[in-house]
Every structure is written in C-alpha cells, then in structure tokens.
Design a protein around this motif. Structure first.
Motif, PDB file in Angstrom:
ATOM      1  N   PRO A  62       0.917  -1.031  -0.035  1.00 24.58           N
ATOM      2  CA  PRO A  62       0.009   0.018   0.017  1.00 24.58           C
ATOM      3  C   PRO A  62       0.939   1.290  -0.058  1.00 24.58           C
ATOM      4  O   PRO A  62       1.673   1.752   0.859  1.00 24.58           O
ATOM      5  CB  PRO A  62      -0.727  -0.042   1.311  1.00 24.58           C
ATOM      6  CG  PRO A  62      -0.377  -1.372   2.069  1.00 24.58           C
ATOM      7  CD  PRO A  62       0.736  -2.169   1.314  1.00 24.58           C
ATOM      8  N   PHE A  88       0.336   4.209   0.507  1.00 19.42           N
ATOM      9  CA  PHE A  88       0.108   5.270   1.627  1.00 19.42           C
ATOM     10  C   PHE A  88       1.077   4.861   2.652  1.00 19.42           C
ATOM     11  O   PHE A  88       1.627   6.115   2.915  1.00 19.42           O
ATOM     12  CB  PHE A  88      -1.276   4.947   2.085  1.00 19.42           C
ATOM     13  CG  PHE A  88      -1.777   5.697   3.277  1.00 19.42           C
ATOM     14  CD1 PHE A  88      -1.516   5.139   4.582  1.00 19.42           C
ATOM     15  CD2 PHE A  88      -2.233   7.042   3.167  1.00 19.42           C
ATOM     16  CE1 PHE A  88      -2.132   6.055   5.758  1.00 19.42           C
ATOM     17  CE2 PHE A  88      -2.647   7.783   4.144  1.00 19.42           C
ATOM     18  CZ  PHE A  88      -2.595   7.414   5.377  1.00 19.42           C
ATOM     19  N   PHE A  89       1.314   3.672   3.039  1.00 17.83           N
ATOM     20  CA  PHE A  89       2.259   3.501   4.257  1.00 17.83           C
ATOM     21  C   PHE A  89       3.454   3.536   3.790  1.00 17.83           C
ATOM     22  O   PHE A  89       4.529   4.026   4.568  1.00 17.83           O
ATOM     23  CB  PHE A  89       1.941   2.095   4.748  1.00 17.83           C
ATOM     24  CG  PHE A  89       0.530   2.189   5.353  1.00 17.83           C
ATOM     25  CD1 PHE A  89      -0.402   1.538   4.692  1.00 17.83           C
ATOM     26  CD2 PHE A  89       0.602   2.708   6.817  1.00 17.83           C
ATOM     27  CE1 PHE A  89      -1.666   1.598   5.434  1.00 17.83           C
ATOM     28  CE2 PHE A  89      -0.583   2.571   7.323  1.00 17.83           C
ATOM     29  CZ  PHE A  89      -1.751   1.733   6.741  1.00 17.83           C
ATOM     30  N   LEU A  90       3.979   3.505   2.531  1.00 14.36           N
ATOM     31  CA  LEU A  90       5.472   3.501   2.116  1.00 14.36           C
ATOM     32  C   LEU A  90       5.535   5.072   2.115  1.00 14.36           C
ATOM     33  O   LEU A  90       6.773   5.509   2.572  1.00 14.36           O
ATOM     34  CB  LEU A  90       5.536   2.978   0.735  1.00 14.36           C
ATOM     35  CG  LEU A  90       7.036   3.313   0.134  1.00 14.36           C
ATOM     36  CD1 LEU A  90       7.836   2.603   0.859  1.00 14.36           C
ATOM     37  CD2 LEU A  90       7.205   3.041  -1.442  1.00 14.36           C
ATOM     38  N   LEU A 124       4.281   7.185   3.864  1.00 16.98           N
ATOM     39  CA  LEU A 124       4.346   7.808   5.422  1.00 16.98           C
ATOM     40  C   LEU A 124       5.669   7.356   5.911  1.00 16.98           C
ATOM     41  O   LEU A 124       6.499   8.309   6.412  1.00 16.98           O
ATOM     42  CB  LEU A 124       3.552   6.815   6.365  1.00 16.98           C
ATOM     43  CG  LEU A 124       2.097   7.117   6.825  1.00 16.98           C
ATOM     44  CD1 LEU A 124       1.507   6.106   7.606  1.00 16.98           C
ATOM     45  CD2 LEU A 124       2.206   8.537   6.977  1.00 16.98           C
TER      46      LEU A 124
END
Lengths: 356, 390, 324
Positions: B234, B236-238, B240
């Motif tokens: 995902p 998104f988390f990368l 982050l």
C-alpha cells in the motif's frame, strides 16, 4: 389445419423499447397461432423482431426499457400479457420452455450441469434432490450425452458447443413443457452438429408431444423442420401459411425475395436492395415498400397492410390481395422450385402439409 | 488517440515508384505522431536545458521541481491531447456529443476548467498569503461571528457581532491568512498533484503494459511479477515511511505516487493490448511489413488509449485526496499552501471559527467530485464496449 | 497442477514479498538522515547532557554502531521473532504498545467493515437488477458522494454538526467508557460512519458494475426462462458468478481502504488505536514504533492478497492452476 383450439394464440402483439434515441417498436402488431404438437417457424432477418416476439410471450424481455404496448398472448385460454410475475414464473419452464441461440453463455459457469437441470426440475415439482438428479441423468442420456452418469457433475466449460446445446435442451425439457420456444438454437453451431440437433429436436417432439416455435433466419432449416411458417419483417408479420404453401407459392414480395436470396442451380442469387428500416421511425404505409419491386402508391401511405387471405390458410400482408389488384403480379405461379432444399424435397414432408 | 491518415499506394515524396512497399508512411498524411513527438522532444529538451540546471542545481530558482514537472505535463497535454483533438474534428465532435449527455459531467468539466485556470494563473498574480496576526479569525463575507473571536474585527461590529467583509471574502485563518487566497493556491497544488501524477502513471503504465502484452513470455512474466509486488504494497504507508525518514515535499509525494501507482494502469493496458493483439488489423500490419515499434505506436496504443484515459482520469481524485490527507496530517511541506493544511489548522477552532475547516473542504470535495463525474462520463463517451446499460 | 501446489506457491510468494519489503524498509532506514537520533540528542541537550554522547548512546541502543550486514541480520531476525524494539516515547516495548492499541481499532473498524461489505454489495446488486429506478439513482448518487468526500473533512463536518452545534454526540473519543456500553457506542457512531462511507461507496460501485455484466447474461435469461423467481436469480445466477471478480477487489482493496481510512478516523476522533499510535510515533520521531505500526498494515495486505487469490480459485471452477 386442425379443428382443436390452438395452444398459443398471439393477437396484435406490440412490444416496444424506450431508449435514448426514441421508442423502438420492435414488434408492432403481430398475430399467429401455434397448434398442439406442431412446429411453427418464425423467419426473418436479424432485427425483424422475431426474438423480441418470442421472449415477450413469457415476458422475458427486460421490462424497463421494454414494455408490452398492446395485444394479447393467449396460452391455453389465459392471456399471458395480463399474468402476474408469479403466474408467469410457474408457467415458465413448466409449460413454456425456452432455448436460446448461444449455448456458450446459456449455462451458468459456476454450477455443474446436473445441478442446473435439477434446478429446472425442482422449480416445478416437489421432488427430492436425489430424484431430481436422477432425472437430470436421464435427460442427459435422452439428449445424447454419452456417459451421462459421469458427466452430470461436470461444469459447462467442460463440454463442447454442440454438447452444451444438448444440455440446454435437456434443461428446457426437464419439466415436460407443452411449448418449446427455440430461438435460433443451431445458428451458432457447425453444420454437422446442426443437423444432429435438429434431428434430436424432432425426435424429442415426437416423444414428448410438444409444440415448437422455431425462430431462424435460415430457410434451409425451415424447410427441414417446419409445419407452418410465419415470415416477419421490421416488427410485422408479412406472410403465414403451411411450409409447403409458403415455399411453393410465396405470396408476399418479401418472402419471394428471401427465397431468391438463396443460391440455386441454374440461376444467380438476387440480393434484396436497400436496408432495414429504422424502427424508431418506420416508413409510412407498408414497411417493405422502399425495397419492394412491386410497390404502388397505396403501399407508400397509410398504415401497414393487414394480413389478407392469399389462399386457403395462407395469408400475406400485401395490398395486392385486396380489391383492385392483380395478384398474379406478385404471387408465385406454382412452378417456382423450392429453393431451400436444392436437391429435392423429402416426400414425407408433403404428407405433413396435407394432414393439417 | 487517433492514428494519422494513411492513404494507400501512391507516389512517394521522391515521386519515383508506385509500389506499396516503397511508400514512406511517415511522410504522408498530416502531422503524424513521429513528427509530433519529435517536436515535443525538441521543445522539452530546450526547456529542460534552460530551466533544469536552474531548478535542480541552484537553490532558490524561479521554478520549483514540481512546477517544472507541471509545465512538462501541460506541454504533453497540449501535444498529445489538445493537438489530436483539434486535428480530428469529427471524432472530437462525436465524443463531445456523447459526453454532453451527462449534464453533471458537463457542469463538472466547466468547474474544473475554472479551477485549473485560476489555480495555474492565480498564484502568479496574487501574493502568497502571509502571516498577519491582527487579521486572524475574520469571518467570511455575509457571515458574522461573536466579536470576541477575532482579535480585531476588520469589518463592522454590531450587537457584539463581527461581520465579514469583502477584504477577506472567505474569512481568515488563525494566522490571519486570507482563506480565499489559500483556496487559490490550494487549487494549484491539487491540480499539480492530480495532473502530474496522472502523467507519470500513464506514461510508465502504458509503456510497461504494452510491452508486456506485445513481447509476451519472459518479458511479460517478469514485468507482471514486479507489478504484483508493487500493487501489494500500500503506497500510503510507504509514503508515510519515506516522509518520516526524509524531508517531506510536494515533489516527493508526486514522485512516489507516480512511480509506485502505475501498476493498475499497466495491468489494464496489458489486458486491453492482449485483446487487441489478436485482432485482424494487427495481423494485417504485420503482413505489410511493419516493425514492432510501428505497430505498437500506431495500432496498439491508439486503440488502448481510450480505456487508459478513463482509468487515469479516475485516478486523479485519489491522488488529490492523498495529498490533502497528508497535508491534513501535517506530513507535507508546511511551506506549500494546501487545502488539507488549512482544514487541519481550523480543527481546533470548530466551535468559534468554523469556516476555516469548512470552506477549503467544500472546494476539495467539489473538485474531487467533479473529477469523478467527468471520469465516469468519459468512460461512457469513449469506451464503446461499455454500452451494456441498455 | 493441483490446488495444493498452487496454494503453496502463493504462500511462498507471499513470504518472498514480505522479505523484499522488509529489506526495502531496512534500506530506507539506513539511508535516511536523522530518524530519531536528532530528537534524542535534542532532548539530551535540553536536559544539559552532552549531545555527542547522546548520539552515541542512541546508536548503541538502536544498534547503529555495528557493521551493516550484522545490522541487516539482526533486523531480519528481530522482525521475524516479533522483537520489534523499544518505544522510547512510550517507554514500553513496541509490541506492548501495539497490543494495547489494536482493540480500540477493532472497536470501530470491525463494524465498519461489516456494514460496508453487506450494505455495499446489497445496494450494488439491487441497483444492477433494478436499473433506472429511483433506488438505482440514489445508490449511484451516494456512491459518488462516498468516494469523493475527503474522509477527514467529512469527520470534521460531522463533529461540527453533531457535536458542536447539536451536542448529541461527543466530539472526541475518551477511553474508560467500557466496550459494550451505550456511552462507548455513542462515541463510536461518527467514526464508524466516516470509515464506512468511503468503503460502502467503493463496494457499491464495483458490485453494481460486476453485477450489470451478469444481469444481461444469457444464463440469467435461461434461469428466468426456467421459472426461477427474482430472488433466486439474483443470488444463484447473478451474485454467485459475480462473486468471482468481486473477490478480486474485496480483500485487498477493502483492507487498503480501511487502513488508510482508519488512520484518518483515529486522528480526527482521537481514538487511541493503531492509527493514532502510528501518527504520534511519527510526530515524535519514535522510529521503532513507526516502523512496526506502518508495516503491520502492509503485512496484513500481503496476507489478504494471498487469501483472496486462494478464494478466487476456489470460487471459479474455470481457473487452471498451472500458469497464472
């Protein structure tokens, strides 16, 4: 012609679709009868409305955007156009069954064929799963699937096209219907398989004693299976009669042109000029007049002609059968060969025509 | 999108023979793709040389990295979208007629055009919003709030209520920055995020997808396995993690989402291309002696482009939302004004200065909604196969 | 190729993917500047300590003073054995912090997931079979709304209306109100609404699109021709075949949506679940905690993908296990 009441009687059926481009009058006032045990072929080009007509009998068409705009469909006394959805559901499968054109898509890919046939059985009779499965095996056997007991749990994708169509037939017959509506069941199949399926249908009809409405655009098939013929064009019926009469003495210019489209020894194919009318705005008068070599001023105005009698039990929707016209201009004079089966016809068919 | 017209066998530019094989297709029929690409490459090369050194190698340049990318995107858009559309009037008119049926989409398209223009041009014309504590917490025009809220009311005070003025038509934030100005600057940010990321995603996705489909076998296998891994992760988390570890910026966001978000497009392109590859006109082209590159460029890509455009347009809203979300969380560059940022800043003052959190959100919502409407209508207009609704 | 072989291949694949991702994150960790060291040193400096000493201590604690390969090996081993380090901001092992936080996440995420799946699919299927009706248009409208609205802004607006203006519901979450109590339920309503809206919308669109493909399929016509009633047609002949492609989006995308959405929901409503834990860790530069809480959703996504692939093969009898 029989004296018993017809099994199915369609009168002035009108079906239309409300689309973005306008109201498409796919079926605009058709009438025909089907007697018990007989095979009626509905013939016409793609877009003539024959499929819509047949699917409207049991209201299988999608109801928005489609709707039945008028007419009646009398099946064994009851008008199906007035029937509720529940009533129709009990009739579908049990008394009127359908076969569709493309066997590839007609079977649900995620269930085994046996389950699907059994479903057809159990929807209309209260039998156990085991009993239904047995009947499924029996039916598969009847329609000519080899090793039915082994194949009853196979998935549709494990069958070939012809085999799939046999399965579809088995499914249609599962609840022993009185009327089978077959919409171009052999069009998508190879020619050799075609004749197998046609023979199968004929045998099953003899065995089950059901009527068949056979929709097709292939006149060769019509000659092979029909007792009576209904010729449709642009949502209207152009001619009806026994198969013998219609082929020997085609009484409508359209039918005549259709027969001339077929290849035959000794003469060339004659295509019909022009193209199908736009069903949102059909032409004035007779729907066929833009393409008819015999069109007169009467043909070009007013409403589409009624079905008039051309001969005993042989009708055509053409003004030429009304007063003031010389019918011989358009009616075949009896010496027209049967173009459909070029190698000569099977004599047993003649007797079929005579006993009705 | 549309292949150039190619008339059959005629004399070549040299005027010598009439043989089919000798025809130089590139010479004939309008400004064909190669010429256009050539022009684009030339222009971007010049642009790049002149500007890039300035942007990337010197501090405090005229354009930021993001702006450079934005101009590039606009150039590509002009060459590959606007130009073919203008060339093929009939096709454009046809698409427009179908698109027009969806009224919500037409309204959205107009709104987006306005946002695009204002967002692109606006920030050059107005000054960046500045910290001004005195002007903090001004209410928007036509709205009034208890006069204890702003430190000094810029408008009229009546019955203990401070009224909004046209000086700050949408009110101000807790730092005194005009929300209207912030909205305009935010428009640019959203547009940049949306369009640039879409460009990157389309470019990489199309190239990978078509290559995988056309060359098949090992190439296909390797590429698709990689896409599998990339898709599982995902983004998104990368993002982050990356933002946490490195300095956050809009450029970083665009690059990461662009370079990691193309998997879906690649798969789509590949499956479309696989279907087309089996079609007769590809065979015909092969038989006529066309090279692989030619076939891909002239036959595969134009026919796949419709689906790609729709899918890409529908990706834009998610990119914009991601940027807004990260801005809201405070994980982007605080110097870049963004709608998400303003909303976050207004969160603590919901009971008094409710407009700070509300107004930018309305714009954000409308923009995303507009893109979704347009994307949906584009799909109905461009994709002939999706006529399954009848 | 049998099913077992396919499953084991997929599992092996998932393991490889995990390994790759862990290595990638390790690589990023190594390359990144700062990451907590600065904050730690800063803290030491403000307390009057020696900055350089503090940095060294930090390196010792976090093991950065050792050679790369050893660090890599330690990192991998630790990850695998759930030795996820120490959270210096919370003064507890990372694992403990996580185990304390996740129940709060479940409290709203589970209901939201269930609602979004059930409602989303139901409305989508209904819309597909009742096209052009009011419900269909309403469903489409809600779908557009749901996928367009920014979650965080929606949450804030809901708080503005229901908590600030109307005062019916609390504006932020407070622990200590029990789990199955009414008070707890009241403070979970808004978060659940926010989280499910986006998911419902997405589900609805997908299921409607997929079901539409089947609504006009020939075998659905056949089923109706057999005399099946609408419900049976819907469930056995539309939903069941549609389940196959629907599965491809169900697990992975829902998970992705939920995790990202959960993050926001917790930050907006101050729910002390995994999302808020992670966010605070980022803000306070607690690297170990950040790594752990960000990687968990990633692993769950990998597992989710795996399960989804397996489910897909079970549901569609046409899938051939050999090749992909």
């Amino acid at each position: 012609m029989s004296d018993t009441a017809p099994l199915l009687s369609v009168r002035d059926l009108r079906v239309q679709f409300n689309t973005d481009e306008g109201v498409v009058r796919a079926v605009d006032g058709i009438s025909f009868d089907v007697a018990p045990g007989e095979t009626v072929c509905v013939v016409g080009e793609s877009g003539s409305g024959k499929t819509v007509a047949c699917e409207s009998i049991t209201k299988l068409i999608p109801m928005p955007p489609g709707e039945i705009a008028g007419g009646e469909v009398r099946f064994d006394g009851d008008d199906l156009t007035d029937a509720s959805e529940k009533q129709l559901q009990s009739i579908r499968g049990d008394r009127i069954a359908h076969i569709f054109q493309d066997p590839q898509g007609a079977l649900n890919p995620v269930y085994p064929v046996g389950a699907q046939i059994a479903e057809a059985v159990r929807l209309h009779s209260d039998v156990s799963k085991a009993a239904a499965r047995d009947r499924a095996i029996d039916l598969l056997d009847r329609v000519g699937i080899p090793e039915a007991t082994n194949r009853v749990d196979d998935y549709p994708h494990e069958f070939s096209g012809g085999m799939k169509q046999r399965v579809v037939i088995a499914m249609a017959l599962a609840a022993d219907p009185d009327l089978l509506i077959a919409d171009e069941p052999t069009t998508a199949l190879d020619v050799t398989i075609q004749s197998q399926i046609l023979n199968l249908l004929r045998d099953l009809q003899d065995e089950f004693g059901m009527s068949i409405i056979f929709v097709t655009h292939n006149l060769g098939v019509v000659a092979e299976v029909a007792d009576r013929v209904v010729v449709m064009y642009a949502g209207k019926v152009m001619e009806t009669g026994s198969v013998h009469d219609v082929f020997e003495r085609p009484s409508h210019p359209y039918t005549k042109s259709l027969l001339e489209c077929l290849p035959g020894i000794g003469r060339s194919m004659e295509p019909i000029g022009g193209s199908l009318p736009d069903l949102t705005a059909p032409p004035e008068g007779c729907r066929f007049h833009p393409r008819c070599p015999h069109a007169t001023a009467d043909c070009r105005s007013g409403s589409h002609p009624e079905l008039l009698e051309a001969a005993s039990d042989h009708r055509a929707a053409c003004v030429y059968y009304g007063p003031g016209y010389d019918v011989s201009a358009i009616r075949g004079d009896g010496e027209a060969e049967t173009r459909a089966t070029d190698g000569g016809r099977d004599d047993s068919h003649d007797s079929h025509g005579d006993s009705r | 999108m549309m292949a150039a017209d190619t008339p059959s066998g005629s004399t070549t530019a040299a005027g010598s023979t009439d043989r089919f094989e000798d025809v130089d297709w590139d010479d004939l029929g309008g400004l064909g793709l190669p010429l256009r690409t050539g022009l684009l490459v030339a222009v971007s090369a010049i642009y790049a040389l002149v500007v890039t050194t300035d942007v990337f190698l010197t501090e405090g340049s005229v354009l930021s990295g993001t702006d450079w990318l934005f101009v590039l995107t606009l150039l590509v858009g002009a060459f590959f979208v606007a130009w073919p559309l203008a060339e093929n009037r009939r096709l454009t008119a046809y698409y427009w007629r179908r698109f027009k049926k969806n009224r919500a989409a037409v309204v959205s398209a107009i709104y987006l055009l306005v946002v695009f223009t204002v967002g692109t041009v606006g920030p050059w014309l107005i000054a960046k919003p500045e910290l001004n504590v005195i002007a903090a917490y001004q209410p928007p025009v036509f709205v009034s709030v208890d006069s204890s809220v702003p430190s000094a009311c810029a408008g009229a005070v009546a019955d203990g209520m401070c009224h909004g003025t046209w000086k700050y038509p949408l009110g101000t934030t807790s730092e005194g920055k005009g929300i209207a100005k912030l909205v305009v600057f935010g428009m640019r940010v959203s547009m940049q995020v949306g369009l640039i990321t879409m460009l990157i995603v389309i470019s990489i996705g199309t190239v990978v997808g078509t290559s995988a489909a056309y060359f098949g076998d090992l190439v296909d296998e390797v590429l698709m396995r990689y896409v599998d891994i990339q898709q599982t992760f995902p983004t998104f988390f990368l993002f982050l993690i990356v933002t946490y570890l490195f300095k956050p910026s809009l450029f970083l966001l665009i690059t990461i989402f662009g370079f990691l978000g193309w998997g879906g497009i690649a798969r789509l392109v590949r499956s479309e291309a696989l279907q087309r590859r089996e079609e007769e006109y590809i065979r015909a082209a092969e038989n006529a002696g066309a090279s692989d590159g030619w076939i891909i460029r002239k036959h595969l890509m134009p026919n796949v482009s419709n689906t790609v455009i729709t899918a890409a347009t529908l990706l834009i809203p998610s990119f914009i939302l991601f940027e807004a979300t990260f801005a809201f969380l405070g994980l982007t560059d605080p110097a870049t004004p963004s709608w998400g940022q303003v909303i976050a800043s207004g969160r603590g003052d919901l009971d008094s200065a409710w407009w700070i959190a509300t107004i930018p959100g309305v714009f954000l919502f409308c923009t995303v909604l507009a893109f979704n409407f347009v994307g949906d209508a584009l799909r109905d207009a461009l994709d002939p196969r999706s006529e399954g609704d009848a | 190729m049998s099913m077992l072989w396919y499953v084991s291949r997929r599992v092996a694949w998932a393991v490889i993917a995990t390994y790759l991702i862990l290595s990638l994150t390790f690589g990023l960790l190594v390359v990144a500047p700062g990451d907590g060291q600065t904050a730690f040193a800063f803290k030491a400096a403000t307390q009057g300590g020696n900055v350089d000493d503090a940095k060294e201590t930090f390196d010792e604690i976090t093991g950065r003073d050792e050679p790369m390969l050893t660090r890599y090996k330690n990192y991998m081993v630790n990850m695998a054995t759930l030795e996820w380090g120490w959270s210096y901001t919370r003064n507890q092992p990372v694992l403990t912090a996580i185990s304390e936080a996740y129940p709060y996440s479940l409290m709203y995420a589970l209901p939201a997931t269930l609602i979004s799946i059930v409602l989303g699919y139901a409305i989508g299927l209904y819309s597909a079979t009742h096209q052009y009706t009011l419900t269909d248009y309403f469903g489409t409208f809600t779908a557009f709304f749901g996928i367009s609205i920014p979650n965080f802004w929606f949450g804030i607006m809901l708080i503005l209306v229901f908590a600030v203006d109307l005062g019916w519901l609390p504006s932020y979450y407070q622990t200590g109100k029990g789990v199955w109590t009414l008070a707890n339920a009241k403070q979970l309503i808004l978060p659940i609404i926010v989280l499910s809206t986006g998911a419902i919308a997405g589900n609805m669109r997908y299921s409607r699109a997929e079901a539409l493909e089947y609504v006009h399929a020939d075998f659905v016509k056949t089923a109706r021709a057999k005399g099946a009633d609408d419900w049976r047609v819907l469930v056995r002949h539309i939903f069941r075949p549609a389940l196959v492609p629907l599965m491809t989006i169900l697990v992975a995308d829902i998970l992705g949506l939920l995790f990202a959405g959960a993050y926001i929901t917790e930050v907006v409503f101050q729910i002390p679940g995994l999302g808020l834990l992670s966010y605070k860790a980022i803000v306070q530069q607690d690297t170990a905690l950040v790594m752990a809480t960000t990687l968990i959703p990633v692993f769950i996504a990998i597992v989710g993908n795996l399960l989804q692939d397996i489910a897909y093969t079970v549901l569609d009898p046409r899938i051939d296990y050999g090749g992909r």
